[in-house]
Design a protein around this motif. Structure first.
Motif, PDB file in Angstrom:
ATOM      1  N   GLY A  54     -12.517  -1.454  -8.601  1.00  0.00           N
ATOM      2  CA  GLY A  54     -11.718  -2.321  -7.737  1.00  0.00           C
ATOM      3  C   GLY A  54     -10.460  -2.821  -8.438  1.00  0.00           C
ATOM      4  N   ARG A  55     -10.587  -3.164  -9.712  1.00  0.00           N
ATOM      5  CA  ARG A  55      -9.410  -3.627 -10.476  1.00  0.00           C
ATOM      6  C   ARG A  55      -8.383  -2.499 -10.615  1.00  0.00           C
ATOM      7  NH1 ARG A  55      -9.372  -7.667  -8.796  1.00  0.00           N
ATOM      8  NH2 ARG A  55     -11.144  -6.982  -7.605  1.00  0.00           N
ATOM      9  N   ARG A  56      -8.871  -1.276 -10.859  1.00  0.00           N
ATOM     10  CA  ARG A  56      -7.960  -0.147 -11.043  1.00  0.00           C
ATOM     11  C   ARG A  56      -7.150   0.114  -9.769  1.00  0.00           C
ATOM     12  NH1 ARG A  56     -12.086   2.072 -14.550  1.00  0.00           N
ATOM     13  NH2 ARG A  56     -13.198   2.942 -12.777  1.00  0.00           N
ATOM     14  N   GLU A  57      -7.815   0.042  -8.620  1.00  0.00           N
ATOM     15  CA  GLU A  57      -7.123   0.315  -7.360  1.00  0.00           C
ATOM     16  C   GLU A  57      -6.024  -0.703  -7.101  1.00  0.00           C
ATOM     17  OE1 GLU A  57     -10.210   0.360  -4.471  1.00  0.00           O
ATOM     18  OE2 GLU A  57     -11.017   2.304  -5.105  1.00  0.00           O
TER      19      GLU A  57
ATOM     20  N   ALA B 275      -4.557  -2.659  -9.384  1.00  0.00           N
ATOM     21  CA  ALA B 275      -3.535  -2.524 -10.423  1.00  0.00           C
ATOM     22  C   ALA B 275      -2.612  -1.351 -10.126  1.00  0.00           C
ATOM     23  CB  ALA B 275      -4.202  -2.353 -11.784  1.00  0.00           C
ATOM     24  N   GLN B 276      -3.167  -0.247  -9.651  1.00  0.00           N
ATOM     25  CA  GLN B 276      -2.361   0.916  -9.315  1.00  0.00           C
ATOM     26  C   GLN B 276      -1.402   0.609  -8.183  1.00  0.00           C
ATOM     27  OE1 GLN B 276      -2.114   3.731 -10.831  1.00  0.00           O
ATOM     28  NE2 GLN B 276      -0.989   4.994  -9.358  1.00  0.00           N
ATOM     29  N   LYS B 277      -1.875  -0.108  -7.179  1.00  0.00           N
ATOM     30  CA  LYS B 277      -1.026  -0.472  -6.039  1.00  0.00           C
ATOM     31  C   LYS B 277       0.115  -1.374  -6.485  1.00  0.00           C
ATOM     32  CE  LYS B 277       0.073  -0.800  -1.657  1.00  0.00           C
ATOM     33  NZ  LYS B 277       0.550   0.367  -0.881  1.00  0.00           N
ATOM     34  N   ILE B 278      -0.184  -2.366  -7.292  1.00  0.00           N
ATOM     35  CA  ILE B 278       0.834  -3.323  -7.725  1.00  0.00           C
ATOM     36  C   ILE B 278       1.912  -2.653  -8.563  1.00  0.00           C
ATOM     37  CG2 ILE B 278       1.200  -5.349  -9.194  1.00  0.00           C
ATOM     38  CD1 ILE B 278      -1.487  -6.395  -8.253  1.00  0.00           C
ATOM     39  N   SER B 279       1.534  -1.704  -9.398  1.00  0.00           N
ATOM     40  CA  SER B 279       2.506  -1.086 -10.297  1.00  0.00           C
ATOM     41  C   SER B 279       3.358  -0.028  -9.619  1.00  0.00           C
ATOM     42  CB  SER B 279       1.783  -0.468 -11.500  1.00  0.00           C
ATOM     43  OG  SER B 279       0.918   0.574 -11.077  1.00  0.00           O
ATOM     44  N   THR B 280       2.984   0.408  -8.419  1.00  0.00           N
ATOM     45  CA  THR B 280       3.702   1.531  -7.790  1.00  0.00           C
ATOM     46  C   THR B 280       4.245   1.229  -6.401  1.00  0.00           C
ATOM     47  OG1 THR B 280       1.622   2.402  -6.858  1.00  0.00           O
ATOM     48  CG2 THR B 280       2.284   3.206  -9.039  1.00  0.00           C
ATOM     49  N   ALA B 281       4.009   0.043  -5.859  1.00  0.00           N
ATOM     50  CA  ALA B 281       4.331  -0.209  -4.451  1.00  0.00           C
ATOM     51  C   ALA B 281       5.822  -0.052  -4.148  1.00  0.00           C
ATOM     52  CB  ALA B 281       3.842  -1.596  -4.042  1.00  0.00           C
TER      53      ALA B 281
ATOM     54  N   HIS C 180       8.730  -9.622 -11.533  1.00  0.00           N
ATOM     55  CA  HIS C 180       8.096 -10.917 -11.768  1.00  0.00           C
ATOM     56  C   HIS C 180       6.572 -10.858 -11.656  1.00  0.00           C
ATOM     57  CE1 HIS C 180      11.860 -13.030 -12.159  1.00  0.00           C
ATOM     58  NE2 HIS C 180      12.295 -12.484 -11.048  1.00  0.00           N
ATOM     59  N   VAL C 181       6.037  -9.650 -11.762  1.00  0.00           N
ATOM     60  CA  VAL C 181       4.588  -9.439 -11.805  1.00  0.00           C
ATOM     61  C   VAL C 181       4.297  -8.576 -13.020  1.00  0.00           C
ATOM     62  CG1 VAL C 181       2.572  -8.505 -10.626  1.00  0.00           C
ATOM     63  CG2 VAL C 181       4.397  -9.577  -9.294  1.00  0.00           C
ATOM     64  N   ARG C 182       3.274  -8.935 -13.766  1.00  0.00           N
ATOM     65  CA  ARG C 182       2.945  -8.178 -14.986  1.00  0.00           C
ATOM     66  C   ARG C 182       2.034  -7.009 -14.659  1.00  0.00           C
ATOM     67  NH1 ARG C 182      -0.238 -10.662 -20.242  1.00  0.00           N
ATOM     68  NH2 ARG C 182       1.095  -9.752 -21.836  1.00  0.00           N
ATOM     69  N   PHE C 183       2.364  -5.833 -15.192  1.00  0.00           N
ATOM     70  CA  PHE C 183       1.593  -4.624 -14.943  1.00  0.00           C
ATOM     71  C   PHE C 183       0.935  -4.133 -16.225  1.00  0.00           C
ATOM     72  CE2 PHE C 183       5.615  -4.365 -12.485  1.00  0.00           C
ATOM     73  CZ  PHE C 183       5.086  -4.716 -11.257  1.00  0.00           C
ATOM     74  N   MET C 184      -0.119  -3.359 -16.062  1.00  0.00           N
ATOM     75  CA  MET C 184      -0.711  -2.736 -17.247  1.00  0.00           C
ATOM     76  C   MET C 184       0.056  -1.468 -17.581  1.00  0.00           C
ATOM     77  SD  MET C 184      -4.283  -1.245 -15.721  1.00  0.00           S
ATOM     78  CE  MET C 184      -4.336   0.070 -14.488  1.00  0.00           C
ATOM     79  N   ARG C 185       0.204  -1.193 -18.879  1.00  0.00           N
ATOM     80  CA  ARG C 185       0.928  -0.009 -19.361  1.00  0.00           C
ATOM     81  C   ARG C 185       0.003   1.142 -19.689  1.00  0.00           C
ATOM     82  NH1 ARG C 185       5.212  -1.907 -23.893  1.00  0.00           N
ATOM     83  NH2 ARG C 185       4.558   0.143 -24.622  1.00  0.00           N
TER      84      ARG C 185
ATOM     85  N   LEU D 285       3.689  -9.253  -4.070  1.00  0.00           N
ATOM     86  CA  LEU D 285       2.243  -9.039  -3.964  1.00  0.00           C
ATOM     87  C   LEU D 285       1.789  -9.024  -2.511  1.00  0.00           C
ATOM     88  CD1 LEU D 285       0.861 -11.304  -6.853  1.00  0.00           C
ATOM     89  CD2 LEU D 285       0.961  -8.810  -6.815  1.00  0.00           C
ATOM     90  N   HIS D 286       2.306  -9.971  -1.718  1.00  0.00           N
ATOM     91  CA  HIS D 286       1.829 -10.137  -0.345  1.00  0.00           C
ATOM     92  C   HIS D 286       2.362  -9.057   0.593  1.00  0.00           C
ATOM     93  CE1 HIS D 286       1.160 -14.749  -1.115  1.00  0.00           C
ATOM     94  NE2 HIS D 286       0.348 -13.970  -1.805  1.00  0.00           N
ATOM     95  N   THR D 287       3.688  -8.829   0.571  1.00  0.00           N
ATOM     96  CA  THR D 287       4.287  -7.962   1.582  1.00  0.00           C
ATOM     97  C   THR D 287       4.327  -6.493   1.186  1.00  0.00           C
ATOM     98  OG1 THR D 287       6.544  -8.285   0.747  1.00  0.00           O
ATOM     99  CG2 THR D 287       5.734  -9.876   2.363  1.00  0.00           C
ATOM    100  N   GLU D 288       4.478  -6.214  -0.098  1.00  0.00           N
ATOM    101  CA  GLU D 288       4.570  -4.822  -0.532  1.00  0.00           C
ATOM    102  C   GLU D 288       3.219  -4.250  -0.957  1.00  0.00           C
ATOM    103  OE1 GLU D 288       7.216  -2.962  -0.355  1.00  0.00           O
ATOM    104  OE2 GLU D 288       8.627  -4.522   0.238  1.00  0.00           O
ATOM    105  N   CYS D 289       2.380  -5.108  -1.521  1.00  0.00           N
ATOM    106  CA  CYS D 289       1.107  -4.622  -2.075  1.00  0.00           C
ATOM    107  C   CYS D 289      -0.100  -4.968  -1.205  1.00  0.00           C
ATOM    108  CB  CYS D 289       0.891  -5.192  -3.478  1.00  0.00           C
ATOM    109  SG  CYS D 289       2.259  -4.918  -4.607  1.00  0.00           S
ATOM    110  N   GLY D 290       0.046  -5.956  -0.312  1.00  0.00           N
ATOM    111  CA  GLY D 290      -1.105  -6.390   0.485  1.00  0.00           C
ATOM    112  C   GLY D 290      -2.188  -7.025  -0.350  1.00  0.00           C
TER     113      GLY D 290
END
Length: 576
Positions: free
Chosen positions: A117-120, A122-128, A137-142, A197-202
């Motif tokens: 669940g975390r991976r899904e 995290a993937q959405k947030i880093s690529t949306a 302004h959101v921190r992503f995993m590298r 987070l809200h509008t682009e990533c849901g």
């Protein structure tokens, strides 16, 4: 004196002298030794209520993880991980701060279902959408990788390095809090991040608070000097225990207070408890003090829960007390009825429409929707009394801004995009120092605040998450690292839009932003029947804002209609 006794005394004196010489020569040694902490004393992660040495990986300074990352300094710890600064051996040696990373080494008890669940997310947030203003302004995993020992497998997550969390940074400000000017540098970054987070990533963050917000480094050489300081002044530690673990003390003090430019670079971090915003969510989220009413009452929550969270958090950043510090958040002491009582004192009774959707309303309200615990409704709590460090127009605009976030009904809260256009953040004003908070000025409000001890709300893993320590980068500092490690304050000129900002559309306030509307920057709240609804509570917002601005303009030479002295003319004391 017998020869044997003389030899005994000579040896004792020699031993004492050797220890004295060792202690006082360490600073000059090319390989200084770290102070050793008694094995009988619990420190760092050992102090956690559910700590087990078998679940934490025995990291040691100098270890190379994944054949790439050399561990340099321990930055912190949390319920489910330790956090380390590491040198990326594949990076250019001359790349300054970019050759370092932060590595979060998780315990070996996280389930594969949880990690998936975390991976899904995290993937959405880093690529949306990397073009969205909130993306930065959101921190992503590298990077991610796993390491093993005899007790199990540990997931490691690699991030960019950021400064201390803002609740640690603000300890370096005058008064140990943000003043209004610095707060207006910080909030646009957070709102842009939330809008992304809200509008682009849901995605709903679900755990927004001061120790989950961090800033950029600013100084491009700060990490080289930080690591060198650790080499010259090693952090105290406990020697290996029966499990072979060395317990290091954490250090994350990056010197002087952040500049305005660094504040404006703030990022939302720690998405470990984030959730998808669509569907009906009723599971417990948020730390107790920040819990939204729809979460307490199990009405179903989504993106507006984060907005409530941000609104309540403002007091932790600006005042010397939290808005709901009247509740007892120690483990086993939190009472929802006490929390609801303070909400009623602040906002009035909840709307019946909200209670009708609640799965728990009968626990706190009778059949006529009257609150069952009237003794918990404080007569002293109000927005006006809780804002001690602002005056006049500034205070009025701040309270109006806060009310757009702290509202009973989720659909009546403004979205992050709308809040970016609120006059508190956008109007041009003459800046005067924020008055310091005196002990006398909070005498009445202070009676509501028993302590600053905080406890967490429930987490999916059934492990409590502390309001002040749940973020893994929130570290007990070993103190300032001195003049050898400080950032140079950057001088920047702040300019506000001199024209009046456009008024946010108060007739489209979403619980679930519609994807087709997001592209045009508009929002719509869908009722259960699929029809657009209008927030009646916000229809008069512009009239209120007009009144505040007009009143401030007409009363620059005197008091306003409520007896407040105009901000532009009032005499206030600077931060202490």
């Amino acid at each position: 004196m017998p020869t044997r006794d003389m030899l005994k005394r000579v040896r004792s004196h020699t031993n004492r002298q050797s220890i004295h010489d060792f202690i006082h020569s360490r600073g000059n040694s090319p390989h200084p030794q770290a102070d050793t902490i008694s094995g009988h004393k619990q420190i760092e992660e050992e102090t956690l209520p559910k700590y087990s040495a078998d679940t934490f990986y025995p990291i040691r300074l100098g270890d190379v993880l994944n054949d790439r990352y050399k561990v340099c300094v321990k930055l912190g710890y949390g319920m489910t991980a330790t956090v380390w600064l590491a040198r990326d051996l594949q990076a250019d040696a001359n790349s300054g701060n970019n050759k370092y990373v932060t590595i979060k080494v998780n315990v070996n008890t996280l389930t594969e279902e949880f990690l998936q669940g975390r991976r899904e997310i995290a993937q959405k947030i880093s690529t949306a959408n990397s073009d969205h203003p909130g993306y930065k302004h959101v921190r992503f995993m590298r990077d991610t990788f796993k390491i093993k020992n005899r007790h199990g497998e540990h997931l490691c997550i690699v991030y960019d390095v950021l400064r201390e969390p803002i609740d640690a940074c603000m300890e370096k400000f005058p008064g140990r809090r943000f003043n209004s000017e610095k707060l207006r540098k910080l909030l646009p970054a957070l709102l842009k991040g939330l809008d992304y987070l809200h509008t682009e990533c849901g995605v709903v963050h679900t755990d927004l608070k001061a120790d989950n917000i961090m800033m950029g480094l600013g100084d491009p050489t700060i990490l080289d000097r930080f690591v060198q300081h650790e080499i010259e002044h090693p952090s105290p530690r406990k020697m290996p225990d029966s499990h072979g673990r060395i317990i290091y003390t954490s250090c994350s003090d990056f010197g002087e207070a952040p500049s305005d430019a660094v504040i404006a670079s703030a990022k939302i971090t720690d998405i470990g408890l984030a959730a998808w915003g669509e569907g009906r969510n009723t599971r417990p989220i948020q730390s107790n003090a920040f819990m939204a009413p729809e979460v307490i009452l199990q009405c179903g929550w989504s993106y507006p829960a984060d907005i409530w969270n941000l609104g309540v958090m403002l007091w932790d950043l600006f005042e010397n007390f939290g808005l709901f510090d009247g509740i007892d958040t120690r483990p086993g002491h939190y009472r929802a009825e006490q929390h609801l009582g303070l909400m009623i004192a602040l906002l009035g009774p909840p709307p019946k429409s909200l209670l009708k959707k609640s799965a728990k309303s009968q626990n706190y309200f009778d059949a006529q929707y009257n609150f069952k615990f009237p003794d918990h409704i404080s007569k002293e709590l109000s927005f006006g009394s809780s804002v001690q460090r602002m005056r006049g127009q500034e205070k009025d605009l701040f309270i109006d801004f806060a009310k757009k976030m702290i509202a009973w009904a989720p659909e009546e809260r403004w979205t992050a995009k709308q809040l970016l256009e609120h006059p508190y953040l956008t109007i041009e004003r003459e800046y005067l120092p924020t008055p310091a908070l005196s002990r006398a000025s909070t005498a009445s409000f202070g009676s509501l605040v028993p302590s600053r001890i905080n406890t967490p709300g429930p987490a999916p893993t059934s492990v409590p998450v502390s309001r002040r320590t749940s973020n893994l980068e929130r570290i007990p500092s070993r103190g300032s690292l001195g003049n050898g490690l400080s950032t140079s304050p950057e001088k920047i000129t702040t300019s506000y839009n001199s024209s009046r900002p456009s008024t946010p559309n108060t007739s489209t306030l979403p619980m679930h932003p519609r994807r087709d509307d997001q592209k045009n920057g508009s929002y719509a709240m869908m009722s259960p029947g699929g029809h657009l609804t209008t927030s009646t509570a916000n229809k008069c917002s512009q009239d209120l804002i007009d009144s505040i601005l007009k009143r401030g303009k007409n009363n620059q030479n005197g008091n306003d209609n409520n007896g407040h002295t105009s901000l532009l003319q009032s005499e206030v004391r600077p931060d202490e």
